[in-house]
Design a protein around this motif. Sequence first.
Motif, mmCIF file in Angstrom:
data_model
loop_
_atom_site.group_PDB
_atom_site.id
_atom_site.type_symbol
_atom_site.label_atom_id
_atom_site.label_comp_id
_atom_site.label_asym_id
_atom_site.label_seq_id
_atom_site.Cartn_x
_atom_site.Cartn_y
_atom_site.Cartn_z
ATOM 1 N N LYS A 22 -62.370 -7.529 -3.453
ATOM 2 C CA LYS A 22 -63.015 -6.500 -4.364
ATOM 3 C C LYS A 22 -63.345 -5.417 -2.860
ATOM 4 C CE LYS A 22 -66.562 -7.663 -7.294
ATOM 5 N NZ LYS A 22 -65.737 -6.754 -7.885
ATOM 6 N N GLN A 54 -73.414 -7.787 -10.259
ATOM 7 C CA GLN A 54 -71.907 -8.389 -10.453
ATOM 8 C C GLN A 54 -72.154 -9.855 -11.974
ATOM 9 O OE1 GLN A 54 -68.860 -7.408 -8.820
ATOM 10 N NE2 GLN A 54 -70.423 -5.871 -7.689
ATOM 11 N N TRP A 85 -53.271 -2.550 -3.670
ATOM 12 C CA TRP A 85 -54.915 -2.344 -3.630
ATOM 13 C C TRP A 85 -55.207 -2.017 -1.679
ATOM 14 C CZ3 TRP A 85 -57.417 -7.234 -6.510
ATOM 15 C CH2 TRP A 85 -56.809 -7.005 -7.341
ATOM 16 N N GLN A 89 -62.119 -1.815 -1.780
ATOM 17 C CA GLN A 89 -63.340 -0.665 -1.901
ATOM 18 C C GLN A 89 -63.162 0.119 -0.397
ATOM 19 O OE1 GLN A 89 -64.886 1.165 -4.111
ATOM 20 N NE2 GLN A 89 -66.223 2.158 -2.383
ATOM 21 N N PRO A 94 -59.216 -4.408 -9.538
ATOM 22 C CA PRO A 94 -61.168 -5.228 -8.142
ATOM 23 C C PRO A 94 -61.850 -4.811 -8.426
ATOM 24 C CG PRO A 94 -60.097 -3.360 -6.855
ATOM 25 C CD PRO A 94 -58.752 -3.545 -8.200
ATOM 26 N N ASP A 95 -62.231 -4.150 -9.129
ATOM 27 C CA ASP A 95 -63.879 -3.513 -8.886
ATOM 28 C C ASP A 95 -64.087 -4.684 -10.222
ATOM 29 O OD1 ASP A 95 -64.870 -2.174 -7.445
ATOM 30 O OD2 ASP A 95 -64.178 0.246 -7.944
ATOM 31 N N PHE A 100 -71.658 -1.770 -4.534
ATOM 32 C CA PHE A 100 -71.524 -3.360 -5.472
ATOM 33 C C PHE A 100 -72.620 -3.316 -6.283
ATOM 34 C CE2 PHE A 100 -67.876 -3.670 -2.071
ATOM 35 C CZ PHE A 100 -67.131 -3.798 -2.878
#
Length: 288
Positions: free
Chosen positions: A66, A109, A215, A70, A25-26, A106
């Motif tokens: 994302k 991006q 996740w 997180q 996801p990152d 974050f």
Amino acid sequence: MTLPPPPFLTRPERDLRGWMARFDPDALPVLAETAVMLETWRANEDAVDAHLMTQTIVRDPLMTLKLFAQVARTTRRRSWDDARGDAETVTAALVMLGIGPFFRHFGPQAVAESWLCTTPGALDGFMAVLERSRRAAAFALAFAVHRLDHDAAVLHEAALLHDFAELLLWLQAPTLAQAVAHRLRTEPGLRSLQAQQELLNIALPDLQHALMEAWRLPSLLVRATDDRHLEDPQVRNVTLAIRVARHSAHGWDDAALPDDVRDIADFLHLSEEPTRRLLHEIDTADVD
């Protein structure tokens, strides 16, 4: 932020485990509009709050994924008893994470549109899935509000994420995504699950469910996207929204739409003509 995509996958992974290893996801990009807004907010962090940020994030399934991933990692590190039930909406996830920690984690991006612009047809395929997901989310929210469902925001996000594995396929393996789309377009009656299994060695819903579990996405969100539980009104809410969004993607004359209208009317306890008007009103209101 303009960053090159990872090398695209041109041959399918052998199994579900191989496909799961492709996604972090990152490492996912976000939509261009989201990337721009993040940098605008970052420059004036003290002036933004969770509700303002939610308005942009809930239109971007990639950023939504994302964020939830997180928050799950953060709460797990804090050793909270049950991270999965604590943040079921984007707003709740932002509040739990905190605005400052959000921006620290974050950074600028990568942009999905930039990843796909050099592969002919890939961006169009990706954007078609995104538009369908956004329309489905609007339908799901309206159905839930009509039913006075207190989890309306969750069902909106569940519909938005219902086909996220298809978005990930376009981002990681656009030529394989195009091959699946071509089979479905040129072979009437071919089921999407069959085409996926033959060309990808997996069914995308299986990949999606496995990623959501890995996740640690909120349990209500996971359940609401699982079409195997149609006896659950919230799952049916999302499924009907997905159906009508898919069948009306190219206009309101698809042969499957009368059945959709009948089933939605039954679900909402309306007659069919008011249901048709409601669907058109929702669709018109969702146009930017």
